[in-house]
Design a protein around this motif. Structure first.
Motif, mmCIF file in Angstrom:
data_model
loop_
_atom_site.group_PDB
_atom_site.id
_atom_site.type_symbol
_atom_site.label_atom_id
_atom_site.label_comp_id
_atom_site.label_asym_id
_atom_site.label_seq_id
_atom_site.Cartn_x
_atom_site.Cartn_y
_atom_site.Cartn_z
ATOM 1 N N SER A 228 8.906 18.199 3.147
ATOM 2 C CA SER A 228 9.246 17.219 2.123
ATOM 3 C C SER A 228 10.194 16.161 2.667
ATOM 4 N N LEU A 229 11.087 16.556 3.569
ATOM 5 C CA LEU A 229 12.050 15.611 4.122
ATOM 6 C C LEU A 229 11.469 14.762 5.247
ATOM 7 N N TYR A 230 10.373 15.202 5.840
ATOM 8 C CA TYR A 230 9.859 14.520 7.031
ATOM 9 C C TYR A 230 9.513 13.065 6.734
ATOM 10 N N ASP A 231 8.617 12.830 5.768
ATOM 11 C CA ASP A 231 8.220 11.467 5.443
ATOM 12 C C ASP A 231 9.395 10.664 4.898
ATOM 13 N N THR A 232 10.278 11.317 4.153
ATOM 14 C CA THR A 232 11.435 10.617 3.595
ATOM 15 C C THR A 232 12.326 10.075 4.695
ATOM 16 N N VAL A 233 12.596 10.882 5.712
ATOM 17 C CA VAL A 233 13.448 10.451 6.815
ATOM 18 C C VAL A 233 12.782 9.329 7.608
ATOM 19 N N VAL A 234 11.461 9.373 7.752
ATOM 20 C CA VAL A 234 10.749 8.315 8.472
ATOM 21 C C VAL A 234 10.943 6.970 7.766
ATOM 22 N N VAL A 235 10.775 6.960 6.443
ATOM 23 C CA VAL A 235 10.958 5.719 5.681
ATOM 24 C C VAL A 235 12.418 5.268 5.722
ATOM 25 N N ALA B 97 13.269 -2.829 1.405
ATOM 26 C CA ALA B 97 12.876 -1.430 1.191
ATOM 27 C C ALA B 97 11.382 -1.316 0.959
ATOM 28 N N ASN B 98 10.823 -2.254 0.217
ATOM 29 C CA ASN B 98 9.381 -2.234 -0.045
ATOM 30 C C ASN B 98 8.598 -2.457 1.240
ATOM 31 N N ARG B 99 9.085 -3.353 2.099
ATOM 32 C CA ARG B 99 8.419 -3.587 3.381
ATOM 33 C C ARG B 99 8.487 -2.346 4.265
ATOM 34 N N SER B 100 9.589 -1.600 4.177
ATOM 35 C CA SER B 100 9.717 -0.373 4.966
ATOM 36 C C SER B 100 8.709 0.672 4.526
ATOM 37 N N ILE B 101 8.496 0.792 3.215
ATOM 38 C CA ILE B 101 7.490 1.739 2.718
ATOM 39 C C ILE B 101 6.110 1.347 3.207
ATOM 40 N N ASN B 102 5.771 0.059 3.092
ATOM 41 C CA ASN B 102 4.442 -0.393 3.493
ATOM 42 C C ASN B 102 4.220 -0.243 4.991
ATOM 43 N N SER B 103 5.267 -0.464 5.792
ATOM 44 C CA SER B 103 5.097 -0.374 7.241
ATOM 45 C C SER B 103 4.880 1.055 7.716
ATOM 46 N N THR B 104 5.331 2.042 6.939
ATOM 47 C CA THR B 104 5.149 3.453 7.316
ATOM 48 C C THR B 104 4.121 4.159 6.439
ATOM 49 N N SER C 114 6.911 12.037 -3.277
ATOM 50 C CA SER C 114 8.310 11.740 -3.562
ATOM 51 C C SER C 114 8.929 10.823 -2.516
ATOM 52 N N SER C 115 8.514 10.932 -1.254
ATOM 53 C CA SER C 115 9.096 10.080 -0.220
ATOM 54 C C SER C 115 8.764 8.615 -0.443
ATOM 55 N N ILE C 116 7.596 8.337 -1.025
ATOM 56 C CA ILE C 116 7.159 6.953 -1.246
ATOM 57 C C ILE C 116 7.579 6.450 -2.615
ATOM 58 N N PHE C 117 7.379 7.255 -3.640
ATOM 59 C CA PHE C 117 7.536 6.790 -5.014
ATOM 60 C C PHE C 117 8.879 7.165 -5.648
#
Length: 388
Positions: free
Chosen positions: A204-211, A234-241, A289-292
């Protein structure tokens, strides 16, 4: 390059994107609804605790021609207690009966072997005391608490306390949904379930830490520029990952789905069901949860700071000034259909010094040069007539 790879490259460069942050209220509403459903299901139905937590006997028989229903009826009739029967891949039966002592379990073993027409010496019997299950539960709660504390401390040091708080809320969100699904589906809670729940915390933390890492790099010196607000970065960071998160989640879900639907469903894996279901639900909830949830929460926390409020006002003022100068009919050609400013937003003039260059901003200078009017200085101070 594949189509997915092309989309991922365009997302990384900021050429296209989806407004995740702008629609965060919708995601919050969906998460609250799912969480409330999980809590209500947990309160109404409760958890189907396994024999390891309640105590009793577990009898494993060799291959038999009896069905699961017939075995259940025989076991409940002979023991006087409710029985849970699972068919194993070898053709045998795993019978769990709560509340049996040593003497009673021996009697049930002999009568059950006689009714199922199997050798009593080949029926394996295991007695489980409730105190052992209580110790397992206490250690699981202790491990969960220690993990949460260490995660918050690490994220607060590596990133900042707002990201640590958002990650903690996302973890609680994922655990609540997973436990709620167990309650609604009625799967048995065993030590394998506890192992699965503790395992999904890391996923659960993996994708969150990447973003978060991408957001930290993109938001350095964010207050020294006037092209993007913190929420837009922040939105650009989500889209880039985004494509990376989808790929890693799908790759992780495939073997877990094999355990759940093939190992547990077809082969009758028993404990495989307990581990696989918690992993499957937890991985999916963690990616969501990491994205939304996590990153929009960070944007909400940061936008409440006086510095970020002042930055948002400067960004709006600069864009309003550009619109008044260029005309309201001119629209940023780099903005995507959802209205997210593209990498060239506000680049009709030379960028301010000190502006950070998030992913995709490397083409700004080229576009700005193409938009500059052609120079007329070549014919200035030149006499009329033919050129020499």
């Amino acid at each position: 390059m594949s189509r997915l790879g092309n989309i991922g490259a365009r997302l990384y460069r900021g050429e296209v994107g989806y407004d995740f942050i702008g629609k965060r209220k919708l995601w919050y509403s969906v998460s609250i609804l799912i969480t409330i459903t999980a809590i209500v299901g947990l309160a109404v139905r409760g958890l189907n605790m396994g024999i390891e937590f309640e105590g009793g006997a577990v009898l494993t028989t060799p291959k038999t021609s009896a069905t699961v229903q017939e075995t259940t009826e025989i076991a409940e009739k002979r023991s006087g207690h409710q029985a849970i029967v699972q068919q194993l891949g070898s053709g045998g039966m795993r019978v769990q009966i709560a509340g049996l002592n040593t003497a009673k379990s021996t009697e049930v073993k002999e009568t059950l072997a006689e009714d199922l027409k199997v050798d009593p010496n080949k029926v394996d019997t295991q007695l489980v005391g409730p105190s052992w299950g209580e110790q397992i539960a206490n250690k699981a709660w202790l491990g969960l608490g220690i993990f949460m504390v260490l995660v918050v401390i690490y994220l607060a040091i590596a990133f900042e306390w707002r990201m640590a708080l958002a990650a903690l809320i996302a973890l609680i969100h994922d655990l609540t949904i997973t436990v709620g699904v167990y309650s609604l589906v009625g799967f048995e809670v065993t030590p394998g379930t506890v192992i699965g729940l503790l395992t999904i915390l890391g996923y659960s933390l993996y994708d969150t830490v990447v973003v978060f890492d991408s957001l930290r790099e993109s938001s350095r010196n964010v207050t020294k520029q006037t092209r993007w607000t913190y929420s837009e970065i922040a939105n650009r960071s989500i889209n880039s990952t985004l494509v990376r998160s989808i790929n890693t989640t799908v790759v992780a879900l495939m073997p877990v789905a094999g355990l759940l639907f093939i190992g547990g469903g077809v082969l009758g894996g028993g404990m495989l069901n307990d581990i696989a279901l918690s992993l499957f639900v937890g991985l999916a909830a963690g990616a969501y949860s990491s994205i939304f949830i996590a990153t929009p929460l960070v944007a909400d926390f940061k936008e409440r700071e006086p510095q970020m409020k002042a930055l948002a006002r400067r960004v709006r003022a600069k864009r309003l000034k550009n619109e008044e100068r260029d005309g309201p009919e001119e629209r940023d050609e780099d903005a995507d259909p959802d209205g997210i400013p593209g990498p060239g937003h506000g680049s009709v003039q030379t960028p301010d010094e000190g502006d950070p260059a998030p992913a995709g901003a490397g083409v700004v200078g080229q576009r700005a040069q193409r938009r500059q009017p052609s120079s007329r200085s070549r014919t200035r101070n030149r006499p009329s007539g033919k050129r020499r």
